[in-house]
Every structure is written in structure tokens, then in C-alpha cells.
Scaffold this active site. Structure first.
Site, PDB file in Angstrom:
ATOM      1  NE  ARG A  57       2.013   8.967   7.512  1.00  0.00           N
ATOM      2  CZ  ARG A  57       1.785   7.857   7.422  1.00  0.00           C
ATOM      3  NH1 ARG A  57       2.585   6.853   7.563  1.00  0.00           N
ATOM      4  NH2 ARG A  57       0.615   7.236   7.792  1.00  0.00           N
ATOM      5  CD  GLN A  82      -0.298  -0.840   9.309  1.00  0.00           C
ATOM      6  OE1 GLN A  82      -0.609  -1.813   8.937  1.00  0.00           O
ATOM      7  NE2 GLN A  82       0.514  -0.039   8.318  1.00  0.00           N
ATOM      8  NE  ARG A  87       2.157   3.704  14.461  1.00  0.00           N
ATOM      9  CZ  ARG A  87       1.742   3.750  13.057  1.00  0.00           C
ATOM     10  NH1 ARG A  87       2.629   4.338  12.213  1.00  0.00           N
ATOM     11  NH2 ARG A  87       0.700   3.095  12.553  1.00  0.00           N
ATOM     12  CG  HIS A 163       8.426   3.025  10.189  1.00  0.00           C
ATOM     13  ND1 HIS A 163       8.424   3.872   9.138  1.00  0.00           N
ATOM     14  CD2 HIS A 163       7.052   2.139  10.057  1.00  0.00           C
ATOM     15  CE1 HIS A 163       7.376   3.482   8.313  1.00  0.00           C
ATOM     16  NE2 HIS A 163       6.806   2.402   8.706  1.00  0.00           N
ATOM     17  CG  ASP A 207       5.169  -1.857   2.040  1.00  0.00           C
ATOM     18  OD1 ASP A 207       6.008  -2.299   2.667  1.00  0.00           O
ATOM     19  OD2 ASP A 207       3.954  -1.826   2.253  1.00  0.00           O
ATOM     20  CD  GLU A 268       9.675   0.773   7.575  1.00  0.00           C
ATOM     21  OE1 GLU A 268       9.183  -0.259   8.061  1.00  0.00           O
ATOM     22  OE2 GLU A 268       9.259   1.497   6.508  1.00  0.00           O
TER      23      GLU A 268
HETATM   24  O1  LIG Z   1       0.850   4.460   7.615  1.00  0.00           O
HETATM   25  P1  LIG Z   1       1.666   3.758   8.817  1.00  0.00           P
HETATM   26  O2  LIG Z   1       0.648   2.833   9.611  1.00  0.00           O
HETATM   27  O3  LIG Z   1       2.343   4.443   9.508  1.00  0.00           O
HETATM   28  O4  LIG Z   1       2.591   2.670   7.935  1.00  0.00           O
HETATM   29  C1  LIG Z   1       3.211   2.994   7.074  1.00  0.00           C
HETATM   30  C2  LIG Z   1       4.072   1.738   6.230  1.00  0.00           C
HETATM   31  O5  LIG Z   1       4.749   1.108   7.272  1.00  0.00           O
HETATM   32  C3  LIG Z   1       5.634   0.001   6.538  1.00  0.00           C
HETATM   33  O6  LIG Z   1       6.758   0.694   6.064  1.00  0.00           O
HETATM   34  C4  LIG Z   1       4.814  -1.095   6.022  1.00  0.00           C
HETATM   35  O7  LIG Z   1       5.705  -1.742   5.246  1.00  0.00           O
HETATM   36  C5  LIG Z   1       4.001  -0.314   4.970  1.00  0.00           C
HETATM   37  O8  LIG Z   1       2.891  -1.295   4.486  1.00  0.00           O
HETATM   38  C6  LIG Z   1       3.171   0.947   5.697  1.00  0.00           C
HETATM   39  O9  LIG Z   1       2.203   1.372   4.623  1.00  0.00           O
END
Ligand SMILES: O=P(O)(O)OC[C@H]1O[C@H](O)[C@H](O)[C@@H](O)[C@@H]1O
Length: 300
Positions: A57, A82, A87, A163, A207, A268
Site C-alpha cells: 500500500r 483486482q 504486484r 500505480h 477515483d 497513475e
Molecule cells: O486497493 P487496491 O486494489 O490497491 O486499489 C486501490 C485503487 O487503485 C486504483 O487507483 C483504482 O482506480 C481504485 O478504484 C482503487 O481503489
């Protein structure tokens, strides 16, 4: 020594100035610190996991082969979590690729053979990723090359994104500039529109994906007229701008302190609105450079 390898990370210092340096975790090939003249440019949560139990993070996590979560269940990428698998994989440190008095570059590689096997079992594709990180007195260049190997049996479809979590002083004093006139997709409202505001300001969770942003655009993070960060990019048409604000920060166990949303903004650079498709034997590359520039107004 400008490049020092440890079991879990690699530290790089500028030969001419040891206070300009960066550190990369082998897990995710995640840059977790980038200092220029002793000043930290990146935000890293105090609760970030640096032991490989969870993506980091903060810093610069790498997003591949899917940005967010693919919703179309007929797409094989929908099986992945996601932001994909890069990563959450240990990368191979390939060593120093170049060095001079004023710059030093290192490389990392990722292939299915060494990537997170739980995730490669969900998405059966061949790929070779080579990440080059180059430090100079006033910049950090991150370059990615993606190859669909000649031996692959199918096309490689993917997104890519750096990111980057930038450290700032106060989100309410912060502007992100030079994106006026861009097409925007608001991920929270799920709506498309064209941004007409001269600068981006933050007063709540944010976002948004800015798309078709020219590589000539230099995006700047500005605090009351002072440029904190400048982002240049090549072959990356999209910019995601994100701040979790109060409630979302509370919901992220690895985000500390909870007031940390005031001290960070993610800008990003990526290729995320469309998938890139590579036939076997083909390569694609892109890069972002974090650098120092004077305040520059670019109208579209
Ligand atoms: O919590 P993560 O999977 O690391 O994602 C963190 C963030 O990443 C990006 O910026 C997306 O646009 C967000 O929608 C998401 O919340």
C-alpha cells in the site's frame, strides 16, 4: 556501491550523491522509496505489508495484466484479482543494466515460471516482463517491456499501469494540473464526461480515469504554486487519479495512519481503457518519468 542487493530488496544510490536514492522490493518489483536530496517523494502507508503477504500500500505497485477487476466473465482476465498478478509476484533481480557518474539503472524480470502460481493457474498465458528503473539526479524513469514469447500459443491481452502513490503536504491544498479537456470516466459515479475544470482539486473521495491523454502532457502535482511532482510518460494514454478520502481509508486495513489520505495522491500512468493485444513474438513498451520541472501551464 550504488546498487546493493538484500534478500528482499534492492537499494540504489546515485554515485555522485548518496542522498538521491530509491529502494525496490523484490515482491511486486515495487519501488517503496524514492528520495531526491534526502526528500521522500513517495507515500508509503505505515501499515503496508512488505513481507509478500499482500500488495504494497504505497510506493509504485505495478498493475498487469488487468486494471481493476474485469467484469465480463467470458474474458479469461476476469479470473484474476483486482489489478492482476504482477504486484503479488516475486520478480527476478536481473542486476545493473547501466551506470555512469550521473545515473544508474537496474532491471527486474517476471515470467510465468516465477510468478505467483496461485494466480498464473487462474490465467494461463505466457509473458515476459522486463522492468528498467533508472535514477538520475532529478528523475526516476520506470520503463516496462512486455513480450508475448514466440513460443506462445495465443495472443497476449493486457493492461499496464504504474500505480504511483505521491507524497504531498495536504490534499486540500493540492492541485493536479494539465488534464483539462480530457475525457474522464468517474469510477465512483460510473459516468463519462469531458473535464472542463482548469485543475483537479480534492474535497472528497476521488477515483477517475482520464483517457487519451497526449504523451506531450506533463501532469504536475502542485501545492499553492509550488510543484511537488511532475509526471511524464510515453505510450501510456490513460491517467488514473485516486484519493480514498476518509471512509475508504478506514476500510483499508493496511492504510495507516487513517489521516494518511491527506498526505497522498495517486496519479497513475497506464494503458487501461483498452487492452493491448500482442501476437506471439511481439513486444510492447512504455515508461513514466518522475522528475523536477518548473510550473508549466499546458492548455489543450
Ligand atoms: O486497493 P487496491 O486494489 O490497491 O486499489 C486501490 C485503487 O487503485 C486504483 O487507483 C483504482 O482506480 C481504485 O478504484 C482503487 O481503489
Amino acid at each position: 556501491m550504488p546498487v546493493t542487493e538484500y534478500e528482499d530488496k534492492v537499494c540504489v544510490t546515485l554515485p555522485s550523491d548518496a542522498s538521491t536514492q530509491f529502494t525496490v522490493l523484490k515482491y511486486g518489483a515495487t519501488v517503496i522509496s524514492y528520495k531526491t536530496k534526502g526528500h521522500e517523494n513517495l507515500f508509503l502507508s505505515q501499515a503496508a505489508k512488505l513481507d509478500g503477504s499482500k500488495p504494497v500500500r504505497g510506493g509504485i505497485p505495478l498493475v498487469f495484466p488487468v486494471f481493476g477487476k474485469e467484469q465480463d466473465v467470458s474474458n479469461p482476465l476476469s479470473k484474476l484479482p483486482q489489478h492482476g498478478l504482477a504486484r503479488n509476484s516475486y520478480w527476478e533481480f536481473l542486476g545493473e543494466s547501466s551506470a555512469s557518474n550521473d545515473s544508474v539503472a537496474i532491471q527486474f524480470g517476471l515470467y510465468p515460471e516465477i510468478a505467483n502460481s496461485e494466480l498464473t493457474s487462474l490465467w494461463d498465458n505466457d509473458f515476459t516482463l522486463i522492468l528498467t528503473l533508472e535514477l538520475s539526479p532529478t528523475s526516476l524513469r520506470t520503463h516496462i517491456e512486455v513480450e508475448n514469447p514466440t513460443k506462445a500459443s495465443k495472443d497476449l491481452k493486457f493492461n499496464w499501469l504504474f500505480h504511483t502513490y505521491f507524497q504531498i503536504d495536504d490534499i486540500e491544498d493540492t492541485f493536479v494540473t494539465n488534464l483539462s479537456g480530457s475525457a474522464v470516466y468517474d469510477q465512483l459515479m460510473q459516468s463519462n464526461y469531458v473535464d472542463k475544470l482548469p485543475v483537479i482539486q480534492f474535497t472528497q473521495e476521488f477515483d477517475k480515469i482520464y483517457s487519451n491523454v497526449s504523451d506531450k502532457t506533463m501532469t504536475q502535482i502542485v501545492d499553492r504554486g509550488e510543484v511537488l511532482h511532475t509526471i511524464k510518460k510515453k505510450n501510456l494514454p490513460d491517467l488514473v487519479v485516486w484519493n480514498p478520502w476518509i471512509d475508504k481509508s478506514k476500510g483499508m486495513a493496511d492504510f495507516e495512519p487513517k489521516s494518511g489520505y491527506q498526505k497522498m495522491v495517486c496519479v497513475e500512468a497506464g494503458y487501461v481503457k483498452e487492452y493491448i493485444t500482442l501476437k506471439p513474438g511481439k513486444k510492447w513498451s512504455a515508461e513514466q518519468t518522475l522528475c523536477e520541472e518548473a510550473l508549466t501551464y499546458q492548455s489543450i
